[in-house]
Structures are given as C-alpha cells and as structure tokens.
Design a protein around this motif. Sequence first.
Motif, short mmCIF file in Angstrom:
data_model
loop_
_atom_site.label_atom_id
_atom_site.label_comp_id
_atom_site.label_asym_id
_atom_site.label_seq_id
_atom_site.Cartn_x
_atom_site.Cartn_y
_atom_site.Cartn_z
N SER A 29 75.74 8.96 60.85
CA SER A 29 74.76 8.26 61.04
C SER A 29 75.18 6.78 60.81
O SER A 29 74.73 5.35 60.91
CB SER A 29 73.96 8.56 59.65
N GLY A 30 76.72 7.19 59.62
CA GLY A 30 77.20 5.94 59.66
C GLY A 30 76.83 5.19 58.24
O GLY A 30 77.27 4.26 57.30
N GLY A 31 75.88 6.13 57.34
CA GLY A 31 74.83 5.74 56.73
C GLY A 31 75.50 5.96 55.16
O GLY A 31 76.87 6.92 55.38
N VAL A 32 75.16 6.26 53.59
CA VAL A 32 75.70 6.79 52.64
C VAL A 32 74.50 7.26 52.15
O VAL A 32 73.57 7.10 51.94
CB VAL A 32 76.45 5.78 51.56
N GLN A 33 74.71 8.56 51.49
CA GLN A 33 74.07 8.58 50.97
C GLN A 33 74.38 10.03 49.45
O GLN A 33 75.44 9.94 49.25
CB GLN A 33 73.72 10.73 51.64
N VAL A 34 73.69 10.60 48.37
CA VAL A 34 73.95 11.35 47.53
C VAL A 34 72.93 12.58 48.25
O VAL A 34 72.02 12.56 48.76
CB VAL A 34 73.74 10.55 46.31
N ARG A 35 73.41 13.30 46.62
CA ARG A 35 72.89 14.36 46.47
C ARG A 35 71.82 14.36 45.42
O ARG A 35 72.76 14.64 44.26
CB ARG A 35 73.85 15.52 46.84
N LEU A 36 71.01 15.88 45.46
CA LEU A 36 69.74 15.84 44.40
C LEU A 36 69.67 17.23 44.79
O LEU A 36 69.17 17.56 45.87
CB LEU A 36 68.80 15.26 44.39
N SER A 37 69.31 18.00 43.91
CA SER A 37 69.58 19.54 44.61
C SER A 37 70.00 20.05 45.27
O SER A 37 69.83 20.92 47.31
CB SER A 37 67.84 19.62 44.26
N ASP A 38 71.26 19.46 46.09
CA ASP A 38 71.93 20.15 46.74
C ASP A 38 71.43 19.72 48.38
O ASP A 38 71.90 19.42 49.81
CB ASP A 38 71.85 21.45 47.22
N GLN A 39 70.21 18.68 48.26
CA GLN A 39 69.66 18.20 49.32
C GLN A 39 70.43 16.70 49.70
O GLN A 39 70.12 15.49 48.59
CB GLN A 39 67.68 18.10 49.20
N VAL A 87 70.05 12.60 50.22
CA VAL A 87 69.47 11.19 49.81
C VAL A 87 69.86 10.07 50.56
O VAL A 87 71.23 9.74 49.94
CB VAL A 87 69.10 11.16 48.61
N ALA A 88 69.14 9.53 51.04
CA ALA A 88 69.82 8.93 52.19
C ALA A 88 69.98 7.22 51.64
O ALA A 88 68.84 6.70 50.85
CB ALA A 88 69.04 8.15 53.55
N LEU A 89 70.55 6.65 50.94
CA LEU A 89 70.50 4.75 50.69
C LEU A 89 70.51 3.63 51.48
O LEU A 89 71.09 4.19 52.57
CB LEU A 89 71.64 5.06 50.04
N VAL A 90 69.37 3.22 51.20
CA VAL A 90 68.98 2.07 51.67
C VAL A 90 69.69 0.55 51.64
O VAL A 90 70.07 0.69 50.45
CB VAL A 90 67.80 1.91 51.85
N GLY A 91 70.51 0.02 52.88
CA GLY A 91 71.40 -1.58 52.57
C GLY A 91 72.62 -1.20 52.36
O GLY A 91 72.51 -2.50 52.20
#
Length: 373
Positions: free
Chosen positions: A251-261, A263-267
């Motif tokens: 996607s070219g975006g950035v994410q973090v993980r919670l409970s190994d899932q 979570v996309a960061l917006v902005g």
Amino acid sequence: MSLKLTDIVKRFKTETVLDGVSLSVGRGETLVLFGPSGAGKTVLLRLIAGVVDPDGGTIEIEGRDMDGVEPEDRGIGMAFQNFALFPHMDAMANIASPLTARRTGREAIAETVGKVARMLKIDHVLHHKPKELSNGQKQRTALARALAGAPQILLLDDPLRNVDAKLRFEMRLELPRLLRSQDATVIYVTQDYKEAMALGDRIAVMNGHGIQQIGTPEDIYLRPANIEIARLFGDPVINLLDVVPEAADGSGGVQVRLSDQPVALVGGYAGTVGTDCVLGLRPEAMRFVDPGTPGAIPVEVEAETPLNEKTVTLTLTQRGREIMVSRPSGMPGPDQGTAYVAVDAKDALLFDRATGQRIAPGAHSPALQEDVA
C-alpha cells in the motif's frame, strides 16, 4: 486590553520557578493556565498583577511596559486562592469594594453586587462576614469582587476550587457568558482539564518552569505536544503503547501492530519506519466490533466500570498490554472473555519514544529498535 509577556524569569533564592516564559493574550480573550501544582501558574499571575517583580523579561499591557507600575495602576482585577477578603466587612461590602473605591452610586452598587451574587449563588449570605462563610462561599465572594469591578484584565486563580460539584458544573456554563459580556481579558488558572477546555479560548499548558504548549482546547486534546500533555487531558487516560512503525505491504503506507494485527497510520509517517515510537489511542477512539470485522484486534476483557455517561472497559492485548475502551453508557459491549476492538486510525497519535514529543504526520523521528507492543 491586550497583554504580552516576553522571556519572563522568576527565581526564589536558588530555585528558578519560571524560565523564559512568553505569551500574549488578546483583548477580550480568555486564556487558561493549566498544569500541575508547582508549575508556576500562581506566580505568573502575581507577576502580571505587580504583586511581585520578575527577575527578567517584560510585561506589557496595551503595549506599555509595566516595569515600575504599581498594582493599583494596572487596571487589573484579581481573585486568588487565599480569598484576601476584608475580615471586618460583610460579603456585600467586600464585593462592592472596587466600586466604592471609584465612588460609584449606591443604587448602581446594589444592582451590580446583587447581579453577580445571584449568579454565584451567594446572595443569601451578603450580610455575613468572612468568618461566617464556608470556604466555597469565601471563594465565590472573592470571585464576585473581582467581577463586580469590571476590570479590563481579570486574573482568576482557580476560583472554583472549593465550590461543590453541582455549582462548579453550572459555573462552567455561566462564567464564559459573564466574561464575554464584560469584554475583559482573562487569565484563568485551573488544574481541572475539563474546566480548562470549557472556559478557555486558548489553553497554555505549564510544567517544568515554563509553557509546553499553547493552543485551542481542540488543539491541546487532539494534537498534544508531548506524552505528558496527552496524559493530562482525558478521563480515562490515553492508552500509550510502545511500537515500531513498519511499511505496509503493497500500500505504500505505514502500520503498527497490536495483538499481531496491523493497524494503519493515517497521514504519512514514512519517516518513522523502523524507529522507536509510542502509539497514543484515546479510549473513545476505540470501539468493540464483531469477529471478522476488517482490522479487528483480539483482546481479553479484564474489567468493566460504569462511569455515569460512559462505560470504560479494561482489556489486554495478546502480549498483555492494557488498553482501555470507552463507550457511551447504555451501549452494549462485552464484559468478559475474548472480544475484538477496532481503532479509528485518524485519531491515533504517534510520539517519539526517546523525547516524548508528538510526531506530526510527514515528520521523521530518530529512534530505533524492536516492536514490543
């Protein structure tokens, strides 16, 4: 009147209480000074009032330097925590004292005192002397005295501190209207974040000998300058989780993980990939969802606490991290076992773990290590 402080320094013996404080307040604006005890809020009011002198910097009212100007010549009304009521006068005479000093007519005094006293709900004790008043009534009498004089600059030092909860709530609604009607420039001190958000056109957050952030209530709550401010505003407190952002596949975006899932960061946080950060999630920015919902994060429900208008649920991620979820009272939600939550990513905050400063979208943070969320 406008007020401007530039590089204010104040020391008491070897202790520096204020170090390089600068701010400006426009005519008719209410600026709230918010911060923990010992942050220097009351000292700053006393400097503006001229009760004590700064060790450095300048204080200007309407562009005029206040150096050497006596307190009574500054056009300022004050209500401080220690009340400072005249013990030999009843409440009515105390409230009327600034009007009496200006030789205002008796009928005008009675009308003004009565109006302010009714608003503050002390009209039934106007003929009582301070020793006959409760602390809450003394505090309201001191506030009424400051308001009755209709000063051009009004300094209020936590004036609702000793007021009961019901009247405090009512005053949060009434005071802004009264202050606007007087067109006074107001500096209002409080340690209650709800009061700060309700009364202030802007809020100056004080801590560590100075001002950490100045902004509208919305700015302070949604875009706190650092983790410390984020913790001070909100009940229940903001969720803070150590994370290391990663590039989202495809996607070219950035994410973090919670409970190994993921979570996309917006902005646009591309500059933070691979660095040590802290994810801030307000409890109301999270919601319970059905299993299988896109982006659903599995959690274990630990406890549930009803808080009148909302219900707060304490949950644990798969790695044992605590997350609080808030929902409006009456809205159904799980009270035990496994549940799933979703994050409103647009409301997520990202902080530099090393400095505690908020990372604005598009900025870069210089930390590094592994994700432990």
